[in-house]
Design a protein around this motif. Sequence first.
Motif, PDB file in Angstrom:
ATOM      1  N   LYS A 267       0.820  -1.216   0.000  1.00  0.00           N
ATOM      2  CA  LYS A 267       0.000   0.000   0.000  1.00  0.00           C
ATOM      3  C   LYS A 267       0.854   1.267   0.000  1.00  0.00           C
ATOM      4  O   LYS A 267       0.308   2.368  -0.052  1.00  0.00           O
ATOM      5  N   SER A 268       2.177   1.123   0.035  1.00  0.00           N
ATOM      6  CA  SER A 268       3.051   2.299   0.119  1.00  0.00           C
ATOM      7  C   SER A 268       3.383   2.892  -1.234  1.00  0.00           C
ATOM      8  O   SER A 268       3.935   3.988  -1.314  1.00  0.00           O
ATOM      9  N   GLY A 269       3.090   2.177  -2.304  1.00  0.00           N
ATOM     10  CA  GLY A 269       3.420   2.673  -3.636  1.00  0.00           C
ATOM     11  C   GLY A 269       4.860   2.450  -4.035  1.00  0.00           C
ATOM     12  O   GLY A 269       5.310   3.000  -5.048  1.00  0.00           O
ATOM     13  N   GLN A 270       5.616   1.645  -3.269  1.00  0.00           N
ATOM     14  CA  GLN A 270       7.018   1.383  -3.584  1.00  0.00           C
ATOM     15  C   GLN A 270       7.213   0.079  -4.359  1.00  0.00           C
ATOM     16  O   GLN A 270       8.350  -0.266  -4.680  1.00  0.00           O
ATOM     17  N   ALA A 271       6.143  -0.636  -4.628  1.00  0.00           N
ATOM     18  CA  ALA A 271       6.274  -1.943  -5.287  1.00  0.00           C
ATOM     19  C   ALA A 271       6.683  -1.765  -6.742  1.00  0.00           C
ATOM     20  O   ALA A 271       6.167  -0.886  -7.446  1.00  0.00           O
ATOM     21  N   ARG A 272       7.616  -2.624  -7.188  1.00  0.00           N
ATOM     22  CA  ARG A 272       8.076  -2.614  -8.573  1.00  0.00           C
ATOM     23  C   ARG A 272       8.181  -4.050  -9.060  1.00  0.00           C
ATOM     24  O   ARG A 272       8.654  -4.930  -8.337  1.00  0.00           O
ATOM     25  N   ILE A 273       7.736  -4.265 -10.294  1.00  0.00           N
ATOM     26  CA  ILE A 273       7.854  -5.583 -10.931  1.00  0.00           C
ATOM     27  C   ILE A 273       8.634  -5.387 -12.215  1.00  0.00           C
ATOM     28  O   ILE A 273       8.238  -4.601 -13.086  1.00  0.00           O
TER      29      ILE A 273
END
Length: 512
Positions: free
Chosen positions: A263-269
Amino acid sequence: MSSESTHNSPADTPDSADENGTTADNGTLRPPGAPVLAPRPVYRPHVDSHIAHTFRRPAGQSGSFASRTGRSGTEPTTTPKGPPAAVLAEAFGRPPGSTELLQRDPEAGTETPPVAGPADPWRDPDAQARLGAPALQAPTAQEMPQAEKLSARQILFGSRVAPRALLILAALALAIALVGGLVGRLTAETASTLTSRKVSLEQSDSEQPHGPIAQVADAVLPSVVSIRTTVGENGATGSGVVIDGNGYIVTNNHVVSMAAQDKSGQARIQITFSDGTRTPADIVGRDPKSDLAVLKVDVKNLTVAELGKSGDVQVGDAVLAVGSPLGLSKTVTSGIVSALHRPVKLEGEGSDTKAVIDAVQTDASINPGNSGGALVDADGRVIGINTAIRSESGGSVGLGFAIPVDQMTEVAQTLIRDGSIHHPMIGVSARQKTVANEVMSGAEVADVQPGSPAANAGIVEGDVIVRVGDREVTNPDELVVAVQSNDIGQSVNVQLIREGRQVDIPVTLASD
């Protein structure tokens, strides 16, 4: 007479007298009739004559060496001494003509004679310590004596070898060098029998085509990708398979669930293709109940994997597992299909996956990082998505499990179309139970959800389900697989054992 009395200690008055003048015994006198002891003999130790000669007083010395003063205060009498020995006078005497004292005269005045040169704390105790000039001045260049230059012969031989002898030595050294060169040449020619510059190794071109495994791997590798998911400083790796030319990639849900739940918006794929190209990816949809997810990349001209059919797969078929185990991309391992329709429960820490798959079992080596990769047959067609391993040590031991291609195709198609998917459910929780005289096993109903298809059909707690439709049920995992192999709204026959009797109950499956 005063009432006070004076007491004396025995040390002050050894005896005391009574009024008649007689002496009283106070404990310090010898009792009458006591024997008188003879004097103790004097012990004089033996004195060695050599020791006595060495340590005796000097001639003319009597009594102690210390000075003594008489009771009247007169000075002690000292024995006059003669002049010092010549050796001691020369060693410890002043230099000739010197009047300098080693210390101040205690009877002299308080004024200190000036010290020549800079203040010297060793001569003048009242002077401040300082770094003075060196005691000896370095000789100047003019004062240094000019030594005669030595020749090489003088340095090497100390002028003790004649020039003729030097010539002979030089000739001898030259002769030794010539002999050594000749021996080295002969040795080199002998070694040439073992080594040679004329040998040239030749490599032949292969006229035979590569084996079938190499051909399949070469065809499948471009359609399998590596996936890296990061959330802040945390990361995970996995694999994926390109299933459509528009950029759709299928993988396992547990590979991307960390990024999906962030939910932090730091996820990257990030997707890495076989040629090294990297690109970001977005999640199209995911299904925790089947452990499948679909990603999309904005890349054109992708190599799409060929999909097979689960009905064509048989135990013993040769297969290849393609993926990025342990972060090693483009890895291919081979094996066979070792079992079909193997119920495998999938749950893991850090993932919301909670599924039971009807897996294809293989002995091809599968390790962490293979998840989401392709399990292909000998024709290069995808027959499953590598998902899990079973191991007590955590490494590959020849037991890998893949989601069947038919289930993957159905779930991926629905996720691409709708973004989500629903599964049929019966509405019971079960535990394993053995019935029918210990020869039959099934899933015993432990709880029935109110209003569920099972409750509406009359299934009650304690019933043991042994078959759903055409599929036999021996444990709770097989019950889940058997129910999900049907469609939502479909009516299936549920066979169960109730109080020792076999009962068939039709149940209409509902959506979860």
